[in-house]
Scaffold this active site. Structure first.
Site, PDB file in Angstrom:
ATOM      1  N   SER A  91     -10.842   9.047 -52.532  1.00 45.79           N
ATOM      2  CA  SER A  91     -10.303   7.693 -52.455  1.00 45.79           C
ATOM      3  C   SER A  91     -10.090   7.216 -53.884  1.00 45.79           C
ATOM      4  CB  SER A  91     -11.316   6.810 -51.719  1.00 45.79           C
ATOM      5  OG  SER A  91     -10.903   5.460 -51.715  1.00 45.79           O
ATOM      6  N   LYS A 138      -6.405   9.461 -50.847  1.00 44.03           N
ATOM      7  CA  LYS A 138      -6.218   8.081 -50.386  1.00 44.03           C
ATOM      8  C   LYS A 138      -5.929   7.205 -51.593  1.00 44.03           C
ATOM      9  CE  LYS A 138      -9.742   5.009 -48.597  1.00 44.03           C
ATOM     10  NZ  LYS A 138     -10.727   4.839 -47.521  1.00 44.03           N
ATOM     11  N   LYS A 141      -5.469   3.455 -52.938  1.00 44.13           N
ATOM     12  CA  LYS A 141      -5.717   2.043 -52.650  1.00 44.13           C
ATOM     13  C   LYS A 141      -4.476   1.255 -53.053  1.00 44.13           C
ATOM     14  CE  LYS A 141     -10.068   2.150 -51.253  1.00 44.13           C
ATOM     15  NZ  LYS A 141     -10.540   1.544 -49.990  1.00 44.13           N
ATOM     16  N   ASP A 175      -4.700   2.783 -48.398  1.00 49.08           N
ATOM     17  CA  ASP A 175      -5.723   1.874 -47.850  1.00 49.08           C
ATOM     18  C   ASP A 175      -5.558   0.513 -48.522  1.00 49.08           C
ATOM     19  OD1 ASP A 175      -7.930   0.568 -46.815  1.00 49.08           O
ATOM     20  OD2 ASP A 175      -9.420   1.981 -47.597  1.00 49.08           O
ATOM     21  N   GLU A 234      -4.429   2.486 -43.881  1.00 50.91           N
ATOM     22  CA  GLU A 234      -5.726   1.983 -43.439  1.00 50.91           C
ATOM     23  C   GLU A 234      -5.807   0.469 -43.640  1.00 50.91           C
ATOM     24  OE1 GLU A 234      -8.785   4.422 -45.171  1.00 50.91           O
ATOM     25  OE2 GLU A 234     -10.372   2.962 -44.797  1.00 50.91           O
ATOM     26  N   ASP A 272     -10.448   0.339 -40.283  1.00 52.63           N
ATOM     27  CA  ASP A 272     -11.739   0.523 -40.951  1.00 52.63           C
ATOM     28  C   ASP A 272     -12.563  -0.746 -40.680  1.00 52.63           C
ATOM     29  OD1 ASP A 272     -13.831   0.509 -42.821  1.00 52.63           O
ATOM     30  OD2 ASP A 272     -12.634   1.079 -44.551  1.00 52.63           O
ATOM     31  N   LYS A 296     -17.494   4.536 -40.408  1.00 57.42           N
ATOM     32  CA  LYS A 296     -18.549   4.470 -41.430  1.00 57.42           C
ATOM     33  C   LYS A 296     -19.802   4.028 -40.699  1.00 57.42           C
ATOM     34  CE  LYS A 296     -15.461   2.974 -45.146  1.00 57.42           C
ATOM     35  NZ  LYS A 296     -15.109   1.864 -46.049  1.00 57.42           N
ATOM     36  N   GLY A 301     -16.337   6.404 -46.601  1.00 61.40           N
ATOM     37  CA  GLY A 301     -17.435   6.350 -47.563  1.00 61.40           C
ATOM     38  C   GLY A 301     -17.572   4.960 -48.142  1.00 61.40           C
TER      39      GLY A 301
HETATM   40  O1  OSB Z   1     -12.175   0.802 -47.667  1.00 62.73           O
HETATM   41  O2  OSB Z   1     -12.864   2.772 -47.478  1.00 62.73           O
HETATM   42  C1  OSB Z   1     -12.923   1.698 -48.044  1.00 62.73           C
HETATM   43  C2  OSB Z   1     -15.405   1.898 -50.939  1.00 62.73           C
HETATM   44  C3  OSB Z   1     -15.980   0.645 -50.874  1.00 62.73           C
HETATM   45  C4  OSB Z   1     -15.533  -0.255 -49.926  1.00 62.73           C
HETATM   46  C5  OSB Z   1     -14.504   0.108 -49.056  1.00 62.73           C
HETATM   47  C6  OSB Z   1     -13.935   1.363 -49.100  1.00 62.73           C
HETATM   48  C7  OSB Z   1     -14.375   2.267 -50.089  1.00 62.73           C
HETATM   49  C8  OSB Z   1     -13.805   3.592 -50.291  1.00 62.73           C
HETATM   50  C9  OSB Z   1     -14.698   4.608 -50.973  1.00 62.73           C
HETATM   51  O3  OSB Z   1     -12.657   3.874 -50.024  1.00 62.73           O
HETATM   52  C10 OSB Z   1     -14.630   5.972 -50.424  1.00 62.73           C
HETATM   53  C11 OSB Z   1     -15.722   6.849 -50.997  1.00 62.73           C
HETATM   54  O4  OSB Z   1     -16.928   6.549 -50.826  1.00 62.73           O
HETATM   55  O5  OSB Z   1     -15.383   7.838 -51.647  1.00 62.73           O
HETATM   56 MG    MG Z   2     -11.056   1.440 -46.029  1.00 61.08          MG
END
Ligand code: OSB
Ligand code: MG
Length: 374
Positions: free
Chosen positions: A138, A164, A166, A191, A216, A241, A265, A293
């Site tokens: 991510s 992924k 952001k 995401d 996402e 999510d 999660k 995660g």
């Molecule tokens: O939206 O998935 C998410 C981390 C903190 C809060 C929200 C998200 C995330 C990540 C991290 O995308 C993914 C990872 O732990 O590698």
């Molecule tokens: Mg997410």
């Protein structure tokens, strides 16, 4: 039978190797809550509470979770005989609303403790079948499309199975398009962490041309209805999510067509019992799931990897190796990824599959609290 005798909470601070920016906030250093659980016979294990420092993902933070665990969660579980860890979730749900990450830290710890006691791996205790999990990464929001292309290129070179990106308004279509142009075949997704509304539909539709595996959580953190409206006009599958906080929300998503994929999660949904229920529902409805995660330490990662070994987790998880996040993790062995992008599931060793480096945790600890059975 497992009877919890003592819980020790610890807060540690772990600086991330690179700042992690999402639409709803920035993380430079993780404040992580670790829990040490010990039962009446002296069996012990560790778990992790995934709440962050600010209430920008869900309403919980490490500080609210610390309070909730010590005041409400621990007293319901300490000193109680549990024949099976699946009995913990109903005890924590009865007349106790919300606080899912606080609940999950203990609920999952009880699964971990049971695995230790029964001398089987957490993966096998949960009903996991996979030996390895495809690993995704991510990538936080970068300053420029060029910076994102460079960062994504590195991840592709490391053979991650899913990249992924952001996004947020102002850092979306141009950024994703730049990566897609540089890497026409890369397994990309986006995401948004709730950064859009339905007024942005035309903008989001531009992502349809970029061959994304999914987008996402584009809309509000607790929304289902508007995601259904959006999914009707988007070709790209929506993955929820934040909105999926329990199995009923997953049912809503499926029946309303609010998304086609779920990011599970365990912290967000209150632990493994809910995670398994969502997984089973999705398998029945042919909805692919994957394990998300929360920038966990190696302790939380052990639980995520075990969960992701369930058969319905058919898409690469956000389960990057320790070295993607930290100069040094708090567990041995550290989590690694094979050169074809797979994290190996500990299936043969009893318990959670890693050992906590106690000296390192001691050195990183900034606060502790012990709670015992009455
Ligand atoms: O939206 O998935 C998410 C981390 C903190 C809060 C929200 C998200 C995330 C990540 C991290 O995308 C993914 C990872 O732990 O590698
Ligand atoms: Mg997410």
């Amino acid at each position: 039978m497992t009877r919890l005798e003592q819980i020790e909470l610890r807060e540690i601070r772990l600086p991330l190797k690179e700042p992690f920016r999402i639409s709803s906030g920035l993380c430079v250093e993780r404040r992580i809550m670790l829990l040490h659980l010990r039962d009446a016979d002296g069996a012990e294990t560790w778990s992790e509470c995934v709440a962050g420092e600010e209430p920008n993902y869900t309403s919980e933070t490490i500080d609210t979770a610390w309070f909730s665990i010590t005041q409400y969660v621990a007293p319901r579980v300490l000193g109680v005989d549990f024949a099976h860890p699946s009995e913990v979730d109903p005890v924590l749900e009865k007349n106790f609303r919300g606080h899912n990450m606080a609940k999950a830290a203990i609920e999952m710890g009880m699964w971990g403790l049971t695995a230790v006691r029964e001398k089987i791996s957490l993966s096998k205790l949960l009903g996991g079948t996979r030996e390895g999990i495809e690993t995704g990464i991510s990538l936080g929001i970068q300053a420029t499309p060029e910076a994102l292309v460079e960062r994504a290129g590195r991840a592709i070179g490391e053979h991650y199975r899913k990249i992924k990106l952001k996004i947020q308004p102002g850092s979306d279509v141009e950024f994703v398009r730049a990566v897609r142009s540089a890497y026409p075949k890369a397994p990309l997704m986006a995401d948004a962490n709730n950064a859009y509304t339905l007024a942005d539909t035309d903008r989001l539709k531009q992502l349809d041309d970029l061959d994304l595996i999914m987008i996402e959580q584009p809309l509000a953190f607790d929304d289902i209805i508007r995601h259904a409206q959006l999914q009707r006009v988007l070709k790209t599958p929506i993955c929820l999510d934040e909105s999926i906080t329990d199995v009923e929300k997953a049912e809503d998503m499926i029946s309303l067509g609010a998304g086609r994929i779920i990011n599970i999660k365990p912290g967000r949904v209150g632990g493994f019992a809910q995670s398994r229920a969502i997984h089973d529902l999705c398998v029945k409805n042919k909805i692919p799931v994957w394990c998300g995660g929360m920038l966990e330490s190696g302790v939380g990662r052990a639980y995520n990897v075990a969960l992701a070994s369930l058969p319905g987790f058919s898409i690469a998880g956000d389960l990057s190796p320790s070295a993607r996040y930290w100069e040094q993790d708090v567990v041995t062995p550290e989590w690694t990824m094979s050169d074809d992008g797979i994290v190996k599931v500990p299936r043969d060793e009893p318990g959670i599959g890693i050992t906590v480096d106690l000296d390192r945790v001691d050195a990183l600890t900034v606060r502790t609290q012990k709670i015992g059975a009455k």
